[in-house]
Design a protein around this motif. Sequence first.
Motif, mmCIF file in Angstrom:
data_model
loop_
_atom_site.group_PDB
_atom_site.id
_atom_site.type_symbol
_atom_site.label_atom_id
_atom_site.label_comp_id
_atom_site.label_asym_id
_atom_site.label_seq_id
_atom_site.Cartn_x
_atom_site.Cartn_y
_atom_site.Cartn_z
ATOM 1 N N SER A 190 1.655 -4.428 0.592
ATOM 2 C CA SER A 190 2.808 -4.488 1.750
ATOM 3 C C SER A 190 2.748 -5.445 2.761
ATOM 4 O O SER A 190 3.826 -6.055 3.257
ATOM 5 C CB SER A 190 2.965 -2.952 2.280
ATOM 6 N N GLN A 191 1.523 -5.813 2.987
ATOM 7 C CA GLN A 191 1.399 -6.877 4.132
ATOM 8 C C GLN A 191 1.901 -8.379 3.501
ATOM 9 O O GLN A 191 2.086 -9.049 4.710
ATOM 10 C CB GLN A 191 0.023 -7.361 4.240
ATOM 11 N N VAL A 199 2.160 5.396 2.568
ATOM 12 C CA VAL A 199 1.889 4.053 3.062
ATOM 13 C C VAL A 199 3.281 3.820 3.975
ATOM 14 O O VAL A 199 3.001 3.091 5.166
ATOM 15 C CB VAL A 199 2.471 3.115 1.843
ATOM 16 N N ARG A 244 2.872 2.363 7.939
ATOM 17 C CA ARG A 244 3.559 1.278 8.374
ATOM 18 C C ARG A 244 4.400 1.691 9.543
ATOM 19 O O ARG A 244 4.534 0.796 10.670
ATOM 20 C CB ARG A 244 4.407 0.861 7.151
ATOM 21 N N THR A 262 -6.731 -3.261 5.837
ATOM 22 C CA THR A 262 -6.031 -2.520 5.396
ATOM 23 C C THR A 262 -6.778 -1.228 5.176
ATOM 24 O O THR A 262 -6.340 -0.134 5.328
ATOM 25 C CB THR A 262 -5.746 -3.117 3.746
ATOM 26 N N LYS A 264 -8.210 -9.287 5.335
ATOM 27 C CA LYS A 264 -6.839 -8.424 4.695
ATOM 28 C C LYS A 264 -7.425 -7.119 4.333
ATOM 29 O O LYS A 264 -7.065 -6.180 4.421
ATOM 30 C CB LYS A 264 -5.907 -8.955 3.941
ATOM 31 N N PHE A 317 -4.328 2.433 -0.729
ATOM 32 C CA PHE A 317 -4.867 1.166 -0.294
ATOM 33 C C PHE A 317 -4.402 0.240 -0.855
ATOM 34 O O PHE A 317 -3.971 -0.847 -0.199
ATOM 35 C CB PHE A 317 -6.405 1.215 -0.475
ATOM 36 N N LEU A 334 -0.619 -0.448 0.276
ATOM 37 C CA LEU A 334 -0.857 -0.957 1.774
ATOM 38 C C LEU A 334 -1.170 -2.316 1.926
ATOM 39 O O LEU A 334 -0.531 -2.999 2.489
ATOM 40 C CB LEU A 334 -1.629 -0.039 2.588
ATOM 41 N N PHE A 335 -2.143 -2.664 1.030
ATOM 42 C CA PHE A 335 -2.587 -4.064 1.008
ATOM 43 C C PHE A 335 -1.407 -4.883 0.516
ATOM 44 O O PHE A 335 -1.045 -5.851 1.323
ATOM 45 C CB PHE A 335 -3.571 -4.217 0.233
ATOM 46 N N ARG A 372 -6.903 0.538 8.612
ATOM 47 C CA ARG A 372 -5.436 0.868 8.939
ATOM 48 C C ARG A 372 -5.386 2.350 8.203
ATOM 49 O O ARG A 372 -4.833 3.213 8.781
ATOM 50 C CB ARG A 372 -4.303 0.161 8.558
#
Length: 167
Positions: free
Chosen positions: A17-18, A68, A72, A100, A96, A11, A14-15, A103
């Motif tokens: 990566s935004q 991740v 994506r 995340t 966000k 998590f 991934l968070f 997702r």
Amino acid sequence: MNQTRRREETFKRLFMSQFYPDEGYADVVKASDELETLDPEAEIRPYIEPELGNGIGEADLKLINDKVEAIRAHLTDIDALINENVTGWKTSRMAKVDLTILRLAVYEIKYDDTIPTKVSINEAVELAKKYGTEKSGSFVNGVLSRIIKALGIEEPAKAPAEEKPNE
């Protein structure tokens, strides 16, 4: 590392990566991996922030980074599924943190057969309670409930409560 901690680390990445373009994200992952694999007892420990250097092993880092990247890779489909199952929201306007978590959970529900749906939902709600707002847990739970219905996945039946003998 247990699955819950691995999911939480996934998590976080991934968070993160935004906020980076694809090229920049690779550099961030490399730097983050170096920090994460630091031995907490190393001589440099006094010079780094306490939350860094979690001692995450190389094998766990690979699993986290692979997940991740897989999320994506499916982001367009995942976001479309989320958008189809929320009322009054679009992924572009969601918080966000909530987005995340959704997702991650949608990926697990739709693409990862090794994790039971109920576990993905429960873990997502717990992450939302920990990292989101006061209403994030119920928001995430509601969206995921609609998504599993849209996917035709039946929610697992609850086990019957055991009767306690009268004492």
